[in-house]
Design a protein around this motif. Sequence first.
Motif, PDB file in Angstrom:
ATOM      1  N   ARG A  15       6.207 -41.825 125.018  1.00  0.00           N
ATOM      2  CA  ARG A  15       7.580 -41.957 124.461  1.00  0.00           C
ATOM      3  C   ARG A  15       7.598 -43.364 123.561  1.00  0.00           C
ATOM      4  O   ARG A  15       8.114 -43.651 122.703  1.00  0.00           O
ATOM      5  N   LEU A  16       6.846 -44.444 124.187  1.00  0.00           N
ATOM      6  CA  LEU A  16       6.674 -45.889 123.324  1.00  0.00           C
ATOM      7  C   LEU A  16       5.801 -45.435 121.972  1.00  0.00           C
ATOM      8  O   LEU A  16       6.348 -46.157 121.034  1.00  0.00           O
ATOM      9  N   ALA A  17       4.955 -44.685 121.975  1.00  0.00           N
ATOM     10  CA  ALA A  17       4.223 -44.476 120.878  1.00  0.00           C
ATOM     11  C   ALA A  17       5.223 -43.738 119.720  1.00  0.00           C
ATOM     12  O   ALA A  17       5.075 -44.109 118.631  1.00  0.00           O
ATOM     13  N   ALA A  18       5.966 -42.884 120.377  1.00  0.00           N
ATOM     14  CA  ALA A  18       6.779 -42.172 119.416  1.00  0.00           C
ATOM     15  C   ALA A  18       7.962 -43.052 118.937  1.00  0.00           C
ATOM     16  O   ALA A  18       8.200 -43.208 117.550  1.00  0.00           O
ATOM     17  N   TRP A  19       8.421 -44.040 119.475  1.00  0.00           N
ATOM     18  CA  TRP A  19       9.265 -45.091 119.048  1.00  0.00           C
ATOM     19  C   TRP A  19       8.682 -46.106 117.924  1.00  0.00           C
ATOM     20  O   TRP A  19       9.342 -46.371 117.066  1.00  0.00           O
ATOM     21  N   GLN A  63       6.062 -45.535 116.193  1.00  0.00           N
ATOM     22  CA  GLN A  63       5.668 -44.843 115.058  1.00  0.00           C
ATOM     23  C   GLN A  63       6.927 -44.330 114.131  1.00  0.00           C
ATOM     24  O   GLN A  63       6.658 -44.189 113.033  1.00  0.00           O
ATOM     25  N   ALA A  64       7.890 -44.101 114.846  1.00  0.00           N
ATOM     26  CA  ALA A  64       9.161 -43.739 113.968  1.00  0.00           C
ATOM     27  C   ALA A  64       9.898 -44.930 113.482  1.00  0.00           C
ATOM     28  O   ALA A  64      10.905 -44.763 112.879  1.00  0.00           O
ATOM     29  N   GLY A  65       9.667 -46.011 113.825  1.00  0.00           N
ATOM     30  CA  GLY A  65      10.118 -47.279 113.349  1.00  0.00           C
ATOM     31  C   GLY A  65      11.237 -47.823 114.090  1.00  0.00           C
ATOM     32  O   GLY A  65      12.345 -48.617 113.752  1.00  0.00           O
ATOM     33  N   ARG A  66      11.559 -47.324 115.239  1.00  0.00           N
ATOM     34  CA  ARG A  66      12.448 -47.622 115.958  1.00  0.00           C
ATOM     35  C   ARG A  66      12.370 -49.246 116.416  1.00  0.00           C
ATOM     36  O   ARG A  66      13.297 -49.779 116.550  1.00  0.00           O
ATOM     37  N   TRP A  67      11.177 -49.318 116.664  1.00  0.00           N
ATOM     38  CA  TRP A  67      10.798 -51.156 116.729  1.00  0.00           C
ATOM     39  C   TRP A  67      10.338 -51.523 115.515  1.00  0.00           C
ATOM     40  O   TRP A  67       9.155 -50.988 115.234  1.00  0.00           O
ATOM     41  N   PRO A  68      10.760 -52.636 114.907  1.00  0.00           N
ATOM     42  CA  PRO A  68       9.835 -53.114 113.530  1.00  0.00           C
ATOM     43  C   PRO A  68       8.582 -53.760 114.123  1.00  0.00           C
ATOM     44  O   PRO A  68       8.368 -54.231 115.262  1.00  0.00           O
ATOM     45  N   ALA A  69       7.752 -53.954 113.143  1.00  0.00           N
ATOM     46  CA  ALA A  69       6.386 -54.760 113.344  1.00  0.00           C
ATOM     47  C   ALA A  69       6.799 -56.096 113.763  1.00  0.00           C
ATOM     48  O   ALA A  69       7.637 -56.762 113.395  1.00  0.00           O
ATOM     49  N   GLY A  70       6.099 -56.473 114.974  1.00  0.00           N
ATOM     50  CA  GLY A  70       6.398 -57.908 115.314  1.00  0.00           C
ATOM     51  C   GLY A  70       7.460 -57.954 116.361  1.00  0.00           C
ATOM     52  O   GLY A  70       7.588 -58.988 117.259  1.00  0.00           O
TER      53      GLY A  70
END
Length: 480
Positions: free
Chosen positions: A19-23, A25-32
């Motif tokens: 689930r975290l990987a999907a979030w 990769q989908a950009g739900r969380w931005p880099a950083g």
Amino acid sequence: MIPLDRNSAVPLADQIESRLAAWVQAGRWPAGAKLPSIRALAAQLQVSPNTVVTAYDRLVAQGLIDSRGTAGFFVAGTASSAAIDTLLEAGEEQDAVWLVQQAHELRAGVLPASSGALPLSWLEDAIPASVVQRGLARGGGMASRCPPQGVPELRERIAMLMRSQGIAVDASRVLTTYGGTHGIDLVCRAFLHPGDSVLVEEPGYFLLFDRLREAGVRIVPITRRHDGPDLAELEAACIEHRPRLFFVQSVLHNPTGWGSSAANLHRVLMLAERHGVLIAEDDVHGHFHPGPATRLAQLSELRGVVYYSSFCKALSPALRLGYMAAEPALLKPLLRAKIRSVLTTAALNEFVLLELLASGRFRKHLDRLQRKLASARAAASRQLRQAGILLERPAEGGLFLWGALPSGIDVDLLVRDAYRNGILLARGAAFAADAPGDPHLRFNVVFSQHARLAAYLSQRLLAWSHAHAALSRVASPSTK
């Protein structure tokens, strides 16, 4: 909130990871972006902290998140590819130097399934900043010097640690190093000359073989069995080659994870004494052993044995520090070799380690690691067997499993294909002085829990086994 199905056959750690990987990769969380702490997410999901640690470790291995020590876990950026392009390859693919470089550079997206190290997240709490500060203060600041043999108080603490393992030693017979590989280098500098014969276990530590070749000595392999070196081979080699040295790993042998029986080690000592062979005992992985273990240094009381170990793997790759122990007549040339090669070790490292050992934190840290490694070993063993890997002998503990491929699978082809698919595997031949056809692979039990590795191996081994069987039928048609 991450939805968890507690009735599913899919482990909770796998559900959290996917689930975290999907979030991410989908950009739900931005880099950083900072992820919830291990404890916070465990409390939120009502799972154990170890379950979250497993999920986070796998995401770090995939390059999706970064571990930044005590600061926590953060979504990885996408700018790392430019930095990777600037890295200089130190060796050829699958040689000893190359394997070490891959394991230490932690390239984004590569699962280090054969790594010789623990995940950084397992070590981030081992040395708190407060211990570093107290160590710096204890040493008198950054201007302090370190005696070439090592800080006396630290050597006494190390001697106490060794005495708790049954090795009779005092601080005068201890020398600090930058780690186990440095210990090997000092043994080679102090005792070997070009043309000498040196006995090694096979399989064994790959960088040892490289260092011995550099020294210009003749390497004589002795088969390593599940209870120690092959005694018949050892005796025959002593008679035929009159070796100067024998390098041995008595406890949690790398790469197999096997131990040694007391009876085997007694016989090794008898043969070495009879034939005048100096023993160099590598105990770098001994800290991971889950209980009492028998060592050559213990049985011999250091007569004719040079012992070396390290804190790097169990404690911190940033605090590079190891140690050696030997009789004064043997320690003196080692000390001279250390002075000539590196002058001395770093005072800051030694005072920080002294503070850590004096606080009692090290023993508690090892206890936690051993429990986590036992759990990881059970999970990795189960998944590797299900994928088709043959685990002939269980490891006694520690980081490694030694697994064989099914008949007909080309190990060289597999490790190359795995690396192209972002999985670092080390073939058995890398751990041999001269055995190019070895069908084994070394597996790191922590990273080999990863579902990605199991899925890859299951798919490849099944497909290639079917292809091999089909070719065999074509090559040997049945006759009526």
